[in-house]
Design an enzyme around this catalytic site. Structure first.
Site, PDB file in Angstrom:
ATOM      1  N   HIS A   1      21.566 -25.500  -4.135  1.00  0.00           N
ATOM      2  CA  HIS A   1      22.586 -24.765  -3.372  1.00  0.00           C
ATOM      3  C   HIS A   1      23.666 -24.294  -4.355  1.00  0.00           C
ATOM      4  CE1 HIS A   1      24.459 -24.100   0.792  1.00  0.00           C
ATOM      5  NE2 HIS A   1      25.283 -23.543  -0.071  1.00  0.00           N
TER       6      HIS A   1
ATOM      7  N   GLN B   1      29.923 -28.833  -2.445  1.00  0.00           N
ATOM      8  CA  GLN B   1      31.055 -28.528  -1.575  1.00  0.00           C
ATOM      9  C   GLN B   1      31.630 -29.758  -0.879  1.00  0.00           C
ATOM     10  OE1 GLN B   1      28.639 -24.945   0.005  1.00  0.00           O
ATOM     11  NE2 GLN B   1      30.753 -24.334   0.340  1.00  0.00           N
TER      12      GLN B   1
ATOM     13  N   ASN C   1      18.949 -22.042  -1.846  1.00  0.00           N
ATOM     14  CA  ASN C   1      19.860 -21.488  -0.851  1.00  0.00           C
ATOM     15  C   ASN C   1      20.279 -20.073  -1.214  1.00  0.00           C
ATOM     16  OD1 ASN C   1      21.827 -21.846   1.469  1.00  0.00           O
ATOM     17  ND2 ASN C   1      23.215 -21.286  -0.198  1.00  0.00           N
ATOM     18  N   GLU C   2      20.181 -19.198  -0.247  1.00  0.00           N
ATOM     19  CA  GLU C   2      20.626 -17.808  -0.402  1.00  0.00           C
ATOM     20  C   GLU C   2      20.212 -17.239  -1.763  1.00  0.00           C
ATOM     21  OE1 GLU C   2      24.758 -17.460   0.771  1.00  0.00           O
ATOM     22  OE2 GLU C   2      24.191 -17.594   2.873  1.00  0.00           O
TER      23      GLU C   2
HETATM   24  C1  BGC Z   1      26.877 -20.469   1.542  1.00  0.00           C
HETATM   25  C2  BGC Z   1      27.856 -21.612   1.667  1.00  0.00           C
HETATM   26  C3  BGC Z   1      29.240 -21.069   1.991  1.00  0.00           C
HETATM   27  C4  BGC Z   1      29.148 -20.333   3.297  1.00  0.00           C
HETATM   28  C5  BGC Z   1      30.463 -19.833   3.845  1.00  0.00           C
HETATM   29  C6  BGC Z   1      27.070 -19.387   2.566  1.00  0.00           C
HETATM   30  O1  BGC Z   1      26.853 -18.165   1.970  1.00  0.00           O
HETATM   31  O2  BGC Z   1      25.566 -20.948   1.539  1.00  0.00           O
HETATM   32  O3  BGC Z   1      27.823 -22.363   0.497  1.00  0.00           O
HETATM   33  O4  BGC Z   1      30.198 -22.066   2.020  1.00  0.00           O
HETATM   34  O5  BGC Z   1      28.314 -19.237   3.138  1.00  0.00           O
HETATM   35  O6  BGC Z   1      31.044 -18.847   3.075  1.00  0.00           O
END
Ligand code: BGC
Length: 431
Positions: A112, A18, A156-157
């Site tokens: 990520h 990003q 991540n997530e």
């Molecule tokens: C993610 C980011 C994303 C952010 C805002 C999160 O779910 O880890 O990559 O930019 O939310 O939407």
């Protein structure tokens, strides 16, 4: 007033794809640049942070923060299957060194959302060998950089696929689509068609990535299919790889978590959604040092499923409700995991920075109430340090505490950056 524990991490977060720019060797780059793409615009140079990282880190320090979460890009570290780039590892070594020299504690994410292109040929997140490959990448990172990393978020997530499915906006909807876009990440229009996995765009991406549309479905991280079992194995394999070399590194995973609010009659449904997104991960977290919690809003759940926003509520640029109290509600619900928590993401996308200041104040007040009740929270990392590439939504949504001029790449800290930095300074001695 509650005292924030000693060593509390006050910072902001980013992710490699990003902000770094020109992440050409990643699967996401292919999705963005293949004709027919559902991405509103491609990432391109992003914030050029692959070159401007010193400035980014310096700005965070200057406003008063003491922590920086960023991710290491697998596609750069292992540009070809089995080839580890010492030069690119050195890049991250430099970033880490500069964080320490600047008094910022680095919190490093290993994955990520984006993956190396070549991984798609091997089935990506649908491939049985991927956890072992991820562990191998992790081992190389730890060998080269482990002495400089105090905290690692493996993935991540890791539950994002379920979260999107539950909103009906992902590739494998389990619920009716919500009337407004309310996904926790930037998912663009056109996903419905792509969802079938047979759109021209998807087929062209598959071809470019050396695979087939069907094999690409579970391969890509935002996958149309349930890849979470593979991610669970990958997390444990990575944690073991880290601990074998550097047991002192604090290891956790990050999860996208709502403040699940059951409305009358919606209790059972809310429990089910919460279990799918969170409860089912608990066995995997056993052995972790912390849980990275990430929250952006609440989810109101009725007997028929997730409810749309109430009439007239303030919404963010992402379409979901402006509701900073969700952080507290979520933390109280997931504290049952019994792990120390780090807020690895929490934030708001808005052009109006005064709303961001308000959001931060109210969210942190909620975290403080949790601390006062004895809950173990070790840090607050605002999403995001910079205005950046919000996935399929491109550069539209503004999450940053630092503005980035898209034409000149000039950075300008917003009042919210100073505001958060002042909170950090007031609430703890600078390291
Ligand atoms: C993610 C980011 C994303 C952010 C805002 C999160 O779910 O880890 O990559 O930019 O939310 O939407």
């Amino acid at each position: 007033m509650t005292t924030f524990p000693e060593g509390f991490l006050w910072g902001a977060a980013t992710a490699a794809h990003q902000i770094e720019g020109n992440n050409t060797n990643s699967d996401c780059w292919v999705l963005e640049y293949t004709p027919g793409t559902i991405f509103r615009e491609p990432s391109g140079d992003a914030c050029d942070s692959y070159h401007r990282w010193q400035e980014d880190i310096s700005l965070l320090r200057e406003v008063g923060l003491n922590a920086y979460r960023f991710s290491i890009e697998w596609a750069r570290v292992e540009p070809a299957d089995g080839h580890f780039s010492q030069a690119n590892l050195q890049h991250y070594a430099n970033v880490l060194r500069f964080c320490h020299d600047s008094g910022l504690t680095p919190v490093v994410t290993l994955h990520h959302f984006t993956s190396p292109r070549w991984l798609m040929r091997h089935g990506g997140w649908g491939g049985v060998e991927t956890p072992a490959r991820f562990a191998e990448y992790t081992r190389e990172v730890i060998k080269a950089l482990g002495d400089q990393i105090p905290y690692i978020c493996t993935i991540n997530e890791a539950n994002i696929n379920t979260i999107l499915a539950q909103l009906g906006v992902g590739f494998r909807p389990t619920e009716q689509p919500r009337p407004q876009t309310a996904a926790p990440i930037g998912i663009g229009e056109g996903l419905a068609e792509a969802r079938s996995g047979v759109s021209g765009w998807w087929a062209a991406c598959a071809q470019e990535l050396g695979t087939t549309p069907d094999r690409l479905k579970p391969a890509n991280f935002s996958a149309p299919e349930d890849v979470e079992p593979t991610l669970m194995v990958a997390h444990v394999a990575a944690r073991e790889a880290i601990k074998a070399v550097r047991p002192e590194i604090q290891v956790g995973i990050t999860l996208a978590l709502h403040d699940w609010q059951a409305q009358p009659g919606g209790e059972e449904r809310a429990e089910r959604l919460k279990h799918e997104a969170f409860g089912k991960w608990l066995p995997t977290l056993n052995g972790d040092d912390f849980l990275g919690v990430q929250n952006y809003s609440r989810q109101r759940i009725g007997p028929e499923g997730v409810l749309p926003n109430e009439e007239g509520v303030e919404t963010t640029q992402m379409g979901y409700e402006f509701y900073p109290e969700a952080l507290e509600g979520m933390i109280r619900q997931v504290a049952t995991a019994g792990l120390p928590m780090i807020v690895t993401e929490n934030g708001v996308s808005t052009e109006d920075d005064t709303r961001r200041v308000e959001f931060i104040d109210r969210a942190i007040a909620g975290a403080e109430r949790c601390l006062a009740d004895g809950l173990d929270i070790r840090g607050y990392l605002y999403w995001s340090a910079l205005d950046n590439f919000e996935w399929a939504l491109g550069y539209g949504p503004k999450f940053g505490i630092i503005a980035v001029d898209r034409a000149t790449q000039q950075r300008t800290p917003k009042p919210s950056a100073h505001h958060l930095g002042q909170m950090a300074i007031r609430n703890g001695p600078l390291r």
